[in-house]
Design a protein around this motif. Structure first.
Motif, PDB file in Angstrom:
ATOM      1  N   ARG A   1      15.933  -9.640   1.880  1.00  0.00           N
ATOM      2  CA  ARG A   1      14.856  -8.557   1.423  1.00  0.00           C
ATOM      3  C   ARG A   1      13.985  -9.140   0.443  1.00  0.00           C
ATOM      4  NH1 ARG A   1      15.788  -2.658   0.117  1.00  0.00           N
ATOM      5  NH2 ARG A   1      14.184  -2.116  -1.321  1.00  0.00           N
ATOM      6  N   ALA A   2      14.634 -10.133  -0.653  1.00  0.00           N
ATOM      7  CA  ALA A   2      13.945 -10.684  -1.637  1.00  0.00           C
ATOM      8  C   ALA A   2      12.769 -11.348  -0.962  1.00  0.00           C
ATOM      9  CB  ALA A   2      14.625 -11.903  -2.316  1.00  0.00           C
ATOM     10  N   GLU A   3      12.834 -12.171   0.317  1.00  0.00           N
ATOM     11  CA  GLU A   3      11.705 -12.802   0.882  1.00  0.00           C
ATOM     12  C   GLU A   3      10.631 -11.778   1.501  1.00  0.00           C
ATOM     13  OE1 GLU A   3      13.503 -15.089   3.778  1.00  0.00           O
ATOM     14  OE2 GLU A   3      14.614 -16.502   2.353  1.00  0.00           O
TER      15      GLU A   3
ATOM     16  N   VAL B   1      -8.452   0.039  -1.820  1.00  0.00           N
ATOM     17  CA  VAL B   1      -7.092   0.080  -1.154  1.00  0.00           C
ATOM     18  C   VAL B   1      -5.751   0.156  -1.782  1.00  0.00           C
ATOM     19  CG1 VAL B   1      -6.122  -1.114   0.828  1.00  0.00           C
ATOM     20  CG2 VAL B   1      -8.525  -1.083   0.618  1.00  0.00           C
ATOM     21  N   LEU B   2      -4.996   1.091  -1.446  1.00  0.00           N
ATOM     22  CA  LEU B   2      -3.815   1.300  -2.000  1.00  0.00           C
ATOM     23  C   LEU B   2      -2.730   1.281  -1.116  1.00  0.00           C
ATOM     24  CD1 LEU B   2      -1.708   1.782  -4.607  1.00  0.00           C
ATOM     25  CD2 LEU B   2      -2.229   4.319  -4.106  1.00  0.00           C
ATOM     26  N   MET B   3      -1.571   0.379  -1.278  1.00  0.00           N
ATOM     27  CA  MET B   3      -0.633   0.149  -0.212  1.00  0.00           C
ATOM     28  C   MET B   3       0.710   0.431  -0.789  1.00  0.00           C
ATOM     29  SD  MET B   3      -0.440  -2.735   2.696  1.00  0.00           S
ATOM     30  CE  MET B   3      -0.187  -4.091   1.382  1.00  0.00           C
ATOM     31  N   VAL B   4       1.550   0.972  -0.475  1.00  0.00           N
ATOM     32  CA  VAL B   4       3.081   1.131  -0.716  1.00  0.00           C
ATOM     33  C   VAL B   4       3.856   0.872   0.342  1.00  0.00           C
ATOM     34  CG1 VAL B   4       2.545   3.157  -2.234  1.00  0.00           C
ATOM     35  CG2 VAL B   4       3.090   3.631   0.080  1.00  0.00           C
ATOM     36  N   PRO B   5       5.141   0.248   0.073  1.00  0.00           N
ATOM     37  CA  PRO B   5       5.998  -0.328   1.084  1.00  0.00           C
ATOM     38  C   PRO B   5       6.712   0.950   1.934  1.00  0.00           C
ATOM     39  CG  PRO B   5       6.980  -0.666  -1.042  1.00  0.00           C
ATOM     40  CD  PRO B   5       5.577   0.127  -1.281  1.00  0.00           C
ATOM     41  N   GLY B   6       6.971   0.499   3.058  1.00  0.00           N
ATOM     42  CA  GLY B   6       7.979   1.103   4.058  1.00  0.00           C
ATOM     43  C   GLY B   6       9.051   0.349   4.375  1.00  0.00           C
ATOM     44  N   ASN B   7      10.261   1.093   4.726  1.00  0.00           N
ATOM     45  CA  ASN B   7      11.621   0.468   4.922  1.00  0.00           C
ATOM     46  C   ASN B   7      11.403  -0.686   6.025  1.00  0.00           C
ATOM     47  OD1 ASN B   7      11.223   2.809   6.795  1.00  0.00           O
ATOM     48  ND2 ASN B   7      12.878   1.979   7.787  1.00  0.00           N
TER      49      ASN B   7
ATOM     50  N   ALA C   1      12.840  -3.460   3.828  1.00  0.00           N
ATOM     51  CA  ALA C   1      14.136  -3.180   4.141  1.00  0.00           C
ATOM     52  C   ALA C   1      14.750  -3.260   5.287  1.00  0.00           C
ATOM     53  CB  ALA C   1      14.704  -1.873   3.533  1.00  0.00           C
ATOM     54  N   ILE C   2      14.122  -3.604   6.404  1.00  0.00           N
ATOM     55  CA  ILE C   2      14.810  -3.415   7.675  1.00  0.00           C
ATOM     56  C   ILE C   2      15.676  -4.585   8.024  1.00  0.00           C
ATOM     57  CG2 ILE C   2      12.823  -4.763   8.617  1.00  0.00           C
ATOM     58  CD1 ILE C   2      14.801  -1.813  10.454  1.00  0.00           C
TER      59      ILE C   2
END
Length: 528
Positions: A304-306, A280-286, A290-291
């Motif tokens: 954002r840091a949290e 399983v590979l996961m990349v972040p979305g906004n 970032a929302i």
């Protein structure tokens, strides 16, 4: 005489404006020259300004959002500021009274002849400053310092905004164009991975933010996409994926709707059906990191840091595979350290059988502080340089996973492209095209992403002849979006590679259990 006087007044009025413009534009040009690495004055860069100006507007909106955030912070602490100012004035009045500070003669004379003559009684010539005079003096000093700080901040903000806008236009301005591939199905090909994207999992029975606010329309007759419906769809998708036993399951961002802890818990429970044999590979979305809603700006990036900390914690439980670099869980103490931690995780590399290399990228490097700029994508120079070094060290088929679009579709330019395409997406495509051109039969390259709930197959061809295939996957739970209307069809994609090095993408729609919306037949397309 009157004309001469008018010209003199005009010159005197324009001179400060011209000086201010020179002071602002000069650092902007310096920043753009440095950040564009000497490519500022090449003729082809000016051809990109028309399209790059859209990125300028988005960048400037981001800067305006930061100003709004600062105003919000000041407004929220206005009472505290007034209390501190009153305390400072009181302390100043007591200090001058205790120290018996005299009044300069020039100050009294100036007050008598100015519009502040009503204050002359507080500053008698040859006398001592009274309590009120000391307080007024402190107030005047504080006001002058605040005005000076505001002026310097405004100057720095304008210079930074112009510098960033110039850099974006000249360095990232020209968005690459994708041309559609024919939809002819090609038999054969071994399964490489299954892709799901843009799940927008909620918690507490809520619907996704964009549907609640009305920016995306849900089809009539379909069950409302609340938490139970979204997680139920995801569980059925996972069950179908598990039956195929893919070597890799890739999640390309926006797994949650607002990056909240309860939403991640719902997601993890729904993903528990992925077979142990699949990596399983996961990349972040906004929406994951970032929302920032309009009612909840993030001027200091603490939220954002949290969210990024939470995302990394989820990675430790969800991801499976021999990834490089390995996961490192940052300390919770300092936000800057947590923000740097996720920056060092990508690109994440995974090697599959047959010499296929998978790279996951984080396309959310743009530091958004308010809702208007949260969807702007940026991969970042450091991440791209690490990817370039990794590509040089090997050969063979390559798949790059990220969240944002990397190019626009052929056709009229849309203002929405600003929030779809990563600012440095063209640079990524050029890098992959150069890699593919070294060995066209062996080094086939494919980019997989999600982001704007659009489904399309396409290819990018560089001027030197390199070719990169690109597949955009719609929302796996909400469906494909056309003019703000979602079709409500859940789906996942199966990526296959033929012996001839041709990428084949199959979309597998899932008919919702209680939906009256018909699901289309499975689609296959060559995206070589």
């Amino acid at each position: 005489m009157a004309r001469r006087a008018a010209l003199r007044v005009l010159y005197l009025a324009l001179l400060p404006v011209l000086v201010l413009l020179a002071l602002v534009i000069t650092p902007a040009l310096v920043v753009s020259s440095v950040m564009s690495q000497g490519r500022v004055w090449r003729p082809e860069t000016w051809k990109k300004i028309s399209y790059g100006s859209r990125y300028f507007r988005s960048s400037f909106r981001g800067r305006l959002g930061e100003v709004v955030d600062v105003i919000d912070v000041v407004r929220d602490r206005l009472i505290l500021l007034f209390v501190l100012l009153a305390a400072a004035c009181g302390a100043g009045g007591l200090a001058v009274h205790a120290l018996e500070i005299g009044v300069p003669a020039w100050l009294s004379a100036w007050l008598d002849g100015s519009f502040l003559s009503f204050l002359a009684s507080w500053f008698p010539a040859g006398g001592r400053l009274s309590f009120g005079g000391g307080a007024a003096l402190v107030l005047a000093v504080c006001t002058a310092l605040a005005a000076l700080a505001l002026g310097l901040s405004l100057y720095a903000w304008l210079a930074s905004a112009l510098g960033e806008a110039t850099r974006v236009i000249l360095r990232y301005g020209g968005a690459a164009t994708l041309f559609p591939d024919p939809g002819d199905a090609i038999p054969g090909g071994r399964l490489v991975l299954c892709q799901i994207s843009d799940l927008h999992i909620t918690a507490g029975g809520r619907e996704p933010y964009e549907i609640e606010e009305g920016s995306a329309a849900w089809p009539e007759g379909a069950p409302r996409p609340d938490t139970a419906e979204l997680t139920g769809r995801l569980q059925r998708l996972v069950a179908e994926i598990a039956a195929m036993k893919p070597p890799l399951v890739a999640l390309t961002g926006d797994m949650t709707d607002l990056g909240e802890e309860a939403q991640w818990d719902e997601l993890e429970a729904a993903l528990s059906g992925i077979p142990a044999s699949s990596q399983v590979l996961m990349v972040p979305g906004n929406h994951d990191v970032a929302i920032n809603l309009g009612t909840s700006p993030d001027p200091y990036l603490t939220k954002r840091a949290e969210r990024e900390q939470r995302f990394i914690e989820v990675l430790t439980r969800v991801e499976r595979g021999s990834f490089q670099p390995p996961l490192h869980l940052p300390a919770r103490k300092r936000a800057p350290r947590r923000l740097r931690a996720i920056a060092g995780l990508y690109p994440r590399r995974l090697d599959l059988e047959g010499g296929i290399r998978i790279f996951g990228l984080n396309s959310n490097r743009y530091r958004s502080r308010f809702v208007g700029s949260n969807a702007i994508g940026q991969i970042g120079g450091a991440q791209l340089r690490r990817l370039a070094r990794a590509l040089r060290r090997g050969s063979g088929p390559v798949i790059v996973l990220l969240h944002h679009h990397v190019a626009r579709l052929a056709g009229p330019i849309s203002l929405n492209d600003t929030f779809m395409i990563a600012m440095d997406g063209p640079r990524l495509l050029e890098m992959l095209a150069a890699y593919q051109q070294k060995n066209p039969k062996k080094n086939s390259a494919l980019v997989l992403h999600g982001h704007k709930h659009l489904a399309f197959f396409g290819h990018y061809r560089s001027k030197s002849g390199g070719r990169v295939s690109v597949y955009a996957h719609p929302s796996s739970t909400l469906g494909h979006e056309t003019d703000g209307h979602l079709d409500g069809v859940a789906r996942f994609a199966a990526i296959r590679l033929t012996d001839d090095g041709i990428w084949r993408v199959e979309t597998h729609p899932l008919r919702p259990a209680r939906s009256a919306v018909p699901a289309p037949a499975p689609a296959e397309a060559e995206v070589s």
